[in-house]
Motif scaffolding. Structure first.
Motif, PDB file in Angstrom:
ATOM      1  N   THR A   5       0.853  -1.185   0.000  1.00 39.96           N
ATOM      2  CA  THR A   5       0.000   0.000   0.000  1.00 39.96           C
ATOM      3  C   THR A   5       0.891   1.238   0.000  1.00 39.96           C
ATOM      4  O   THR A   5       2.038   1.193   0.457  1.00 39.96           O
ATOM      5  CB  THR A   5      -0.914   0.056   1.245  1.00 39.96           C
ATOM      6  OG1 THR A   5      -0.108   0.064   2.428  1.00 39.96           O
ATOM      7  CG2 THR A   5      -1.873  -1.108   1.277  1.00 39.96           C
ATOM      8  N   PRO A  45      -6.093  -4.626   1.470  1.00 36.60           N
ATOM      9  CA  PRO A  45      -5.350  -3.376   1.254  1.00 36.60           C
ATOM     10  C   PRO A  45      -5.747  -2.285   2.263  1.00 36.60           C
ATOM     11  O   PRO A  45      -4.875  -1.573   2.775  1.00 36.60           O
ATOM     12  CB  PRO A  45      -5.709  -2.989  -0.176  1.00 36.60           C
ATOM     13  CG  PRO A  45      -5.980  -4.300  -0.850  1.00 36.60           C
ATOM     14  CD  PRO A  45      -6.676  -5.120   0.215  1.00 36.60           C
ATOM     15  N   MET A  49      -3.233  -0.483   4.852  1.00 39.67           N
ATOM     16  CA  MET A  49      -3.036   0.963   4.829  1.00 39.67           C
ATOM     17  C   MET A  49      -3.204   1.545   6.233  1.00 39.67           C
ATOM     18  O   MET A  49      -2.378   2.315   6.707  1.00 39.67           O
ATOM     19  CB  MET A  49      -4.024   1.596   3.843  1.00 39.67           C
ATOM     20  CG  MET A  49      -4.047   3.106   3.803  1.00 39.67           C
ATOM     21  SD  MET A  49      -5.259   3.875   4.927  1.00 39.67           S
ATOM     22  CE  MET A  49      -6.801   3.203   4.354  1.00 39.67           C
ATOM     23  N   TYR A  66      -9.753   5.032  -1.694  1.00 39.01           N
ATOM     24  CA  TYR A  66      -8.950   4.072  -2.446  1.00 39.01           C
ATOM     25  C   TYR A  66      -8.892   4.616  -3.867  1.00 39.01           C
ATOM     26  O   TYR A  66      -9.891   4.664  -4.564  1.00 39.01           O
ATOM     27  CB  TYR A  66      -9.634   2.712  -2.379  1.00 39.01           C
ATOM     28  CG  TYR A  66      -8.861   1.521  -2.893  1.00 39.01           C
ATOM     29  CD1 TYR A  66      -7.576   1.613  -3.416  1.00 39.01           C
ATOM     30  CD2 TYR A  66      -9.443   0.260  -2.845  1.00 39.01           C
ATOM     31  CE1 TYR A  66      -6.906   0.503  -3.871  1.00 39.01           C
ATOM     32  CE2 TYR A  66      -8.775  -0.864  -3.301  1.00 39.01           C
ATOM     33  CZ  TYR A  66      -7.514  -0.737  -3.815  1.00 39.01           C
ATOM     34  OH  TYR A  66      -6.857  -1.855  -4.272  1.00 39.01           O
ATOM     35  N   HIS A  83      -1.402  -0.625  -3.862  1.00 40.36           N
ATOM     36  CA  HIS A  83      -2.742  -0.077  -3.685  1.00 40.36           C
ATOM     37  C   HIS A  83      -2.579   1.348  -3.165  1.00 40.36           C
ATOM     38  O   HIS A  83      -1.970   1.562  -2.122  1.00 40.36           O
ATOM     39  CB  HIS A  83      -3.541  -0.940  -2.710  1.00 40.36           C
ATOM     40  CG  HIS A  83      -3.619  -2.363  -3.155  1.00 40.36           C
ATOM     41  ND1 HIS A  83      -4.626  -2.835  -3.972  1.00 40.36           N
ATOM     42  CD2 HIS A  83      -2.787  -3.430  -2.932  1.00 40.36           C
ATOM     43  CE1 HIS A  83      -4.425  -4.114  -4.213  1.00 40.36           C
ATOM     44  NE2 HIS A  83      -3.314  -4.499  -3.604  1.00 40.36           N
TER      45      HIS A  83
END
Length: 151
Positions: A5, A45, A49, A66, A83
């Protein structure tokens, strides 16, 4: 392929960046990047994060978006699927990071800092508020040889 991420915390016209200066054998050494890291087994993800931001900054995310998926392909480094997130609200007090120096940077100054050329491509997409995107970046060594938005 490594799953990671990368997140940019935004505070008005500033972005929190990490100047990578402390981690040994770091492919990002000397560069300014967002906060993030590798997904752990079974981790989404979004969960990665949130965890990475908490570990690297001490902050707890309360509002995020996102924004896209970036694939890094290189003749030197392992392939990576990143991501990409932006964060606009959080709680807590910022702490020091053991991987480098965290600093709030004016958005208009970001492009003048040492960073991967591919980062400049997706940072432009973020600035332009592009809808969710997939970006493929191909490197030979540290030279960006191809950048394409893919369907």
């Amino acid at each position: 392929m490594i799953e990671t991420t990368l997140c940019y915390l935004e505070r008005g016209e500033e972005v929190l960046l990490l100047h990578r200066t402390k981690k040994p054998s770091d492919p990002n050494e000397g560069k300014w990047i967002g906060v993030g890291g590798k997904l752990e087994p079974g981790e989404t993800p979004e969960a990665c994060m949130r965890r990475e931001i908490r570990e690297e900054t001490g902050l707890r995310v309360t509002e995020h978006a996102y924004r896209g998926i970036v694939e890094f392909l290189s003749d030197v480094w392992p392939a990576e699927r990143m991501h990409l997130f932006t964060v606009t609200a959080w709680e807590g007090t910022q702490q020091d990071c053991d991987e480098g120096v965290l600093q709030w940077i004016p958005k208009e100054r970001m492009e003048s800092l040492p960073m991967w050329e591919g980062d400049r491509v997706f940072l432009r997409l973020l600035r332009e508020n592009a809808p969710f995107f997939r970006l493929r970046l191909v490197y030979e060594g540290e030279l960006l040889v191809k950048a394409e938005v893919v369907e």
